[in-house]
Enzyme design. Sequence first.
Site, PDB file in Angstrom:
ATOM      1  N   GLY A 118      23.306 -22.464   7.768  1.00 19.71           N
ATOM      2  CA  GLY A 118      23.014 -22.373   6.331  1.00 19.71           C
ATOM      3  C   GLY A 118      23.860 -23.368   5.564  1.00 19.71           C
ATOM      4  O   GLY A 118      25.061 -23.472   5.791  1.00 19.71           O
ATOM      5  N   ARG A 160      18.869 -24.969  12.112  1.00 22.50           N
ATOM      6  CA  ARG A 160      19.350 -24.070  13.166  1.00 22.50           C
ATOM      7  C   ARG A 160      18.527 -24.415  14.403  1.00 22.50           C
ATOM      8  O   ARG A 160      17.343 -24.104  14.465  1.00 22.50           O
ATOM      9  CB  ARG A 160      19.160 -22.607  12.753  1.00 22.50           C
ATOM     10  CG  ARG A 160      20.064 -22.214  11.579  1.00 22.50           C
ATOM     11  CD  ARG A 160      20.058 -20.711  11.349  1.00 22.50           C
ATOM     12  NE  ARG A 160      21.112 -20.317  10.425  1.00 22.50           N
ATOM     13  CZ  ARG A 160      20.927 -20.044   9.139  1.00 22.50           C
ATOM     14  NH1 ARG A 160      19.721 -20.112   8.611  1.00 22.50           N
ATOM     15  NH2 ARG A 160      21.935 -19.690   8.374  1.00 22.50           N
ATOM     16  N   ASP A 214      29.941 -19.740  12.056  1.00 20.58           N
ATOM     17  CA  ASP A 214      30.353 -19.413  13.430  1.00 20.58           C
ATOM     18  C   ASP A 214      29.287 -19.748  14.474  1.00 20.58           C
ATOM     19  O   ASP A 214      29.620 -20.107  15.604  1.00 20.58           O
ATOM     20  CB  ASP A 214      30.855 -17.962  13.555  1.00 20.58           C
ATOM     21  CG  ASP A 214      29.871 -16.957  13.011  1.00 20.58           C
ATOM     22  OD1 ASP A 214      28.780 -17.376  12.548  1.00 20.58           O
ATOM     23  OD2 ASP A 214      30.175 -15.755  13.051  1.00 20.58           O
ATOM     24  N   THR A 253      30.433 -22.167   5.048  1.00 19.55           N
ATOM     25  CA  THR A 253      29.447 -21.094   4.896  1.00 19.55           C
ATOM     26  C   THR A 253      29.796 -20.290   3.653  1.00 19.55           C
ATOM     27  O   THR A 253      30.970 -20.027   3.400  1.00 19.55           O
ATOM     28  CB  THR A 253      29.390 -20.150   6.114  1.00 19.55           C
ATOM     29  OG1 THR A 253      28.670 -18.962   5.741  1.00 19.55           O
ATOM     30  CG2 THR A 253      30.760 -19.720   6.613  1.00 19.55           C
ATOM     31  N   ASP A 270      29.346 -17.266   3.279  1.00 20.18           N
ATOM     32  CA  ASP A 270      29.674 -15.870   3.631  1.00 20.18           C
ATOM     33  C   ASP A 270      31.171 -15.587   3.786  1.00 20.18           C
ATOM     34  O   ASP A 270      31.582 -14.433   3.781  1.00 20.18           O
ATOM     35  CB  ASP A 270      28.980 -15.489   4.952  1.00 20.18           C
ATOM     36  CG  ASP A 270      27.477 -15.345   4.802  1.00 20.18           C
ATOM     37  OD1 ASP A 270      26.979 -15.492   3.670  1.00 20.18           O
ATOM     38  OD2 ASP A 270      26.801 -15.077   5.813  1.00 20.18           O
ATOM     39  N   ASP A 289      32.893 -15.667   6.415  1.00 24.02           N
ATOM     40  CA  ASP A 289      33.038 -14.717   7.526  1.00 24.02           C
ATOM     41  C   ASP A 289      33.578 -15.363   8.799  1.00 24.02           C
ATOM     42  O   ASP A 289      33.288 -14.908   9.898  1.00 24.02           O
ATOM     43  CB  ASP A 289      31.676 -14.047   7.811  1.00 24.02           C
ATOM     44  CG  ASP A 289      30.609 -15.049   8.206  1.00 24.02           C
ATOM     45  OD1 ASP A 289      30.829 -16.262   8.043  1.00 24.02           O
ATOM     46  OD2 ASP A 289      29.541 -14.624   8.672  1.00 24.02           O
ATOM     47  N   ARG A 293      25.211 -12.007   5.640  1.00 26.16           N
ATOM     48  CA  ARG A 293      24.436 -11.460   6.758  1.00 26.16           C
ATOM     49  C   ARG A 293      25.179 -10.355   7.497  1.00 26.16           C
ATOM     50  O   ARG A 293      24.621  -9.340   7.845  1.00 26.16           O
ATOM     51  CB  ARG A 293      24.093 -12.588   7.722  1.00 26.16           C
ATOM     52  CG  ARG A 293      22.911 -12.269   8.591  1.00 26.16           C
ATOM     53  CD  ARG A 293      22.712 -13.234   9.721  1.00 26.16           C
ATOM     54  NE  ARG A 293      23.223 -14.561   9.488  1.00 26.16           N
ATOM     55  CZ  ARG A 293      22.494 -15.658   9.558  1.00 26.16           C
ATOM     56  NH1 ARG A 293      21.225 -15.577   9.810  1.00 26.16           N
ATOM     57  NH2 ARG A 293      23.049 -16.844   9.380  1.00 26.16           N
TER      58      ARG A 293
HETATM   59  O1  F6P Z   1      25.000 -17.674   6.715  1.00 30.30           O
HETATM   60  C1  F6P Z   1      24.767 -17.881   5.369  1.00 30.30           C
HETATM   61  C2  F6P Z   1      23.547 -17.167   4.894  1.00 30.30           C
HETATM   62  O2  F6P Z   1      23.325 -17.628   3.593  1.00 30.30           O
HETATM   63  C3  F6P Z   1      23.593 -15.649   4.956  1.00 30.30           C
HETATM   64  O3  F6P Z   1      24.325 -15.073   3.909  1.00 30.30           O
HETATM   65  C4  F6P Z   1      22.137 -15.309   4.914  1.00 30.30           C
HETATM   66  O4  F6P Z   1      21.901 -14.084   5.538  1.00 30.30           O
HETATM   67  C5  F6P Z   1      21.524 -16.398   5.720  1.00 30.30           C
HETATM   68  O5  F6P Z   1      22.395 -17.495   5.644  1.00 30.30           O
HETATM   69  C6  F6P Z   1      20.146 -16.812   5.279  1.00 30.30           C
HETATM   70  O6  F6P Z   1      19.685 -17.782   6.145  1.00 30.30           O
HETATM   71  P1  F6P Z   1      18.313 -18.593   6.068  1.00 30.30           P
HETATM   72  O7  F6P Z   1      18.660 -19.930   5.538  1.00 30.30           O
HETATM   73  O8  F6P Z   1      17.865 -18.660   7.468  1.00 30.30           O
HETATM   74  O9  F6P Z   1      17.410 -17.855   5.153  1.00 30.30           O
END
Ligand code: F6P
Length: 322
Positions: free
Chosen positions: A11, A72, A103, A125, A127, A129, A171
């Site tokens: 992300g 990803r 991570d 990120t 998050d 985390d 997440r």
């Molecule tokens: O890891 C960062 C994040 O923004 C999370 O908070 C969220 O759940 C996820 O990515 C959303 O990912 P995507 O871009 O696949 O919708």
Amino acid sequence: MKTIAVLTSGGDAPGMNAAVRAVVRTACENGIRVLGVIRGYHGLINGDFVEMDLRSVSDIIHRGGTKLYSARSTEFATEEGMQKAIRTCKEHGIEGVVVIGGDGSFRGARDLSERGIPCVGIPGTIDNDIACCDYTIGYDTCLNTIMECVDRVRDTTESHDRCTVVEVMGRRAGYLALNAGIAVGATAILIPEIEFDIQKDVIERMKRTQLANKKHFLIVVAEGVGVDVTELSKQIEAATGVETRACILGHIQRGGTPTVQDRVMATRMGHYAVKELLMKNIGNRVVATQKGEIVDFDIFEALNMKKSIDKDLYQIAMEVSI
Ligand code: F6P
């Protein structure tokens, strides 16, 4: 090292561009060639590179998203994909890779390191985390975005004597929800790290504040708790009589111009990754912050660490928002 590569993965997060800029400028200033990898590990597999020079990172420090794009990659998760990436690195003379991401991206960096391509991870990120790190690039901007959005929601919530249940990202982690919840004065905050009971921790808290004449309410829910906020809103309305709306902030939280803190931290981390690690032939590390200082950890150890939420901070929030 004569040639390094830099990529952003997972992300995106505001401040990633500032980190890329710092990596590129530090390397160029020290006579190292830098290849920018397009779309993370996907680009590393397919040799999708751009030559970076001092000017290639001009005018990006203030921009959200990532100029190198992100992805990803499922192919990279396979041994075959990884071997392809290693071959591409060797063909292009890449001796070290800076991976800016969360991570999941670090696990990729660890696997590459294990197979002989030295990598350095920079935590990016929203998050926050990543266990070895107090702070990740993008977190501060995201918190401020959430605060600004919820302040707006608050105006209409107050005007109609309503309750709004706001779902924020995270997440698996509640750092965004907890800290944004405090900043907006949420009556209840639900996060994955702390057990909760809707009746006791949301409805009864609201009823208690209603007795003290409170008429409008904000409830902040971390995405990671897996509660359906539309259903929760119905439940709250039925139990309290307060008209309730659900609001999922979604990807708006990931964009926007990075804050000072994110730009400065990203710059410090990017510089450190090149100057203190790759230029000294040190790979297989994660750059981190601990109490404001930039430090680094072994990438294998970093991925095995655990991070806990500040339970005292949660208690403060519960005592104050009543
Ligand atoms: O890891 C960062 C994040 O923004 C999370 O908070 C969220 O759940 C996820 O990515 C959303 O990912 P995507 O871009 O696949 O919708």
